[in-house]
Design an enzyme around this catalytic site. Structure first.
Site, PDB file in Angstrom:
ATOM      1  N   PRO A   1       6.185 -10.529  -1.163  1.00  0.00           N
ATOM      2  CA  PRO A   1       5.110  -9.749  -0.663  1.00  0.00           C
ATOM      3  C   PRO A   1       3.761  -9.916  -0.844  1.00  0.00           C
ATOM      4  CG  PRO A   1       7.173  -8.347  -1.492  1.00  0.00           C
ATOM      5  CD  PRO A   1       7.371  -9.810  -1.562  1.00  0.00           C
ATOM      6  N   GLU A   2       3.119 -10.106  -1.989  1.00  0.00           N
ATOM      7  CA  GLU A   2       1.692 -10.045  -1.914  1.00  0.00           C
ATOM      8  C   GLU A   2       1.083 -11.078  -1.298  1.00  0.00           C
ATOM      9  OE1 GLU A   2       0.193  -7.879  -5.262  1.00  0.00           O
ATOM     10  OE2 GLU A   2       2.298  -7.594  -5.984  1.00  0.00           O
TER      11      GLU A   2
ATOM     12  N   LYS B   1      -0.852  -9.677   4.158  1.00  0.00           N
ATOM     13  CA  LYS B   1       0.360  -9.732   3.784  1.00  0.00           C
ATOM     14  C   LYS B   1       1.144 -10.162   5.158  1.00  0.00           C
ATOM     15  CE  LYS B   1       0.265  -6.562   0.123  1.00  0.00           C
ATOM     16  NZ  LYS B   1       0.752  -5.263  -0.624  1.00  0.00           N
TER      17      LYS B   1
ATOM     18  N   ARG C   1      16.653  -6.658   1.728  1.00  0.00           N
ATOM     19  CA  ARG C   1      16.601  -5.129   1.977  1.00  0.00           C
ATOM     20  C   ARG C   1      16.119  -4.675   3.098  1.00  0.00           C
ATOM     21  NH1 ARG C   1      12.757  -3.799  -3.109  1.00  0.00           N
ATOM     22  NH2 ARG C   1      13.143  -1.609  -2.344  1.00  0.00           N
TER      23      ARG C   1
ATOM     24  N   ARG D   1     -13.786   7.920  -1.388  1.00  0.00           N
ATOM     25  CA  ARG D   1     -12.499   8.165  -1.617  1.00  0.00           C
ATOM     26  C   ARG D   1     -12.190   9.095  -2.964  1.00  0.00           C
ATOM     27  NH1 ARG D   1      -8.235   6.129   1.507  1.00  0.00           N
ATOM     28  NH2 ARG D   1      -9.323   5.484   3.133  1.00  0.00           N
TER      29      ARG D   1
ATOM     30  N   ARG E   1       6.412   4.075  -8.315  1.00  0.00           N
ATOM     31  CA  ARG E   1       6.586   2.749  -8.599  1.00  0.00           C
ATOM     32  C   ARG E   1       5.970   2.750 -10.162  1.00  0.00           C
ATOM     33  NH1 ARG E   1       3.815  -0.799  -4.224  1.00  0.00           N
ATOM     34  NH2 ARG E   1       4.781   0.226  -2.577  1.00  0.00           N
TER      35      ARG E   1
END
Length: 297
Positions: free
Chosen positions: A2-3, A61, A119, A175, A285
């Site tokens: 993933p990354e 990604k 997955r 944010r 997570r």
DNA sequence: ACCTCCCCCTGACAGC
DNA sequence: TGCTGTCAGGGGGAGG
């Protein structure tokens, strides 16, 4: 895998074999790999067969392969467990193989590009290319300022020369959420996932729960420096591999797992101050950090 | 517009 | 041994 570093390892591995290759045939073993290609597998195969791949491009990604002469590209995302592997055309099926592209390269001859994904969070699709709003190259691997519509909302990644540090800093000010959450928001900065977020925050000595808006200009600069350093180092070491899921196009693992300072180091002494690395629940997570030298403000 | 939660799916592993 | 629960590096969409 993933990354950003892992995806870049894949992009760099695919590019020499796929750029200039003609797709001769497509085999789809699991429709779930094409959930983002709404017309389905028959349409996917029909559009691809006979097409020539121009390049292999990455932003964050996401990967995509523009097709010669057209305004479309094959978009790929590896999700949590996807792999793109280069194999001989008659190679035995991989475990969890979902799609196989049979390609022919003018010099390297016939090859198979295998998309395997345990997955099934990863996917392939054919998508239209549209101009980037800033007319800069859309990603790494091509100078074209064209991006698939499915990737258009994804921010540039911090290794992209067109990434705008000032814009990012301004966004942080607005944010109200934790800096770690913001680092994982692909609409603001792409390519960073749970591992490299933890590693970057450790390197910049920032507590993951620090409010993004509370970070000083200097702290944000430091953070961006460390994000880039962590990604570059991981890339140089071939990415992070914990198990057989995270591999390059030849199925080989990277070495960055040996360089981790925070991620997965729960209970171990901090390499900087000797404090004990902690793991906290975070968004379904976990966050790993040193409570001693990454103090909450 | 922002933010949080929940969903998609499989397999490895720990603990009972 | 076999069951159950937990965990895993992803993104998208619904709903507050």
């Amino acid at each position: 895998m993933p990354e950003l570093p892992e995806v870049e390892v894949v992009r760099a591995g695919l590019a020499p074999a796929m750029s200039g290759s003609v797709v001769r045939a497509v085999s789809v073993f699991d429709e779930r790999a094409l959930t983002r290609h709404l017309p389905g597998s028959a349409d996917f195969a029909a559009r691809l067969e006979g097409a020539t791949v121009d390049a292999v491009v990455r932003r964050g990604k996401f990967l995509w392969m523009p097709l010669v002469g057209g305004s479309s590209a094959v978009v790929g995302h590896l999700g949590m467990s996807g792999q793109l592997l280069l194999r001989a055309p008659d190679a035995a099926p991989e475990r969890h193989e979902r799609v196989r592209l049979f390609i022919e390269h003018p010099r390297h001859g016939e090859l198979a590009v295998v998309f395997a994904d345990q997955r099934t969070f990863g996917s392939l699709a054919i998508d239209q290319l549209v101009p980037t709003p800033d007319a800069r190259p859309a990603g790494y691997g091509s100078d074209a300022a064209l991006i698939p519509t499915q990737v258009a909302h994804i921010a540039r990644d911090p290794l992209d020369p067109a990434f705008d540090d000032d814009l990012f800093r301004a966004a942080l000010r607005r944010r109200s959420s934790a800096i770690k959450r913001v680092l994982l928001d692909q609409n603001l900065i792409s390519g960073v996932g749970n591992i490299y977020a933890d590693e970057s925050l450790w390197a910049a000595r920032i507590h993951p729960e620090t409010l993004a808006s509370a970070l000083s200009t200097v702290a944000v600069r430091r953070l961006l420096v460390e994000v880039r350093a962590v990604l570059q180092k991981a890339l140089a070491e071939g990415g992070t591999s914990f198990d057989a899921q995270y591999v390059n196009v030849n199925g080989e693992a990277g070495y960055f797992a040996h360089s981790l300072n925070a991620y997965g180091q729960t209970g171990k002494p901090c390499a900087r101050c000797g404090g004990e690395i902690r793991r906290d629940a975070f968004m379904n997570r976990s966050s790993h950090y040193c409570p001693r030298c990454q103090r909450r403000r």
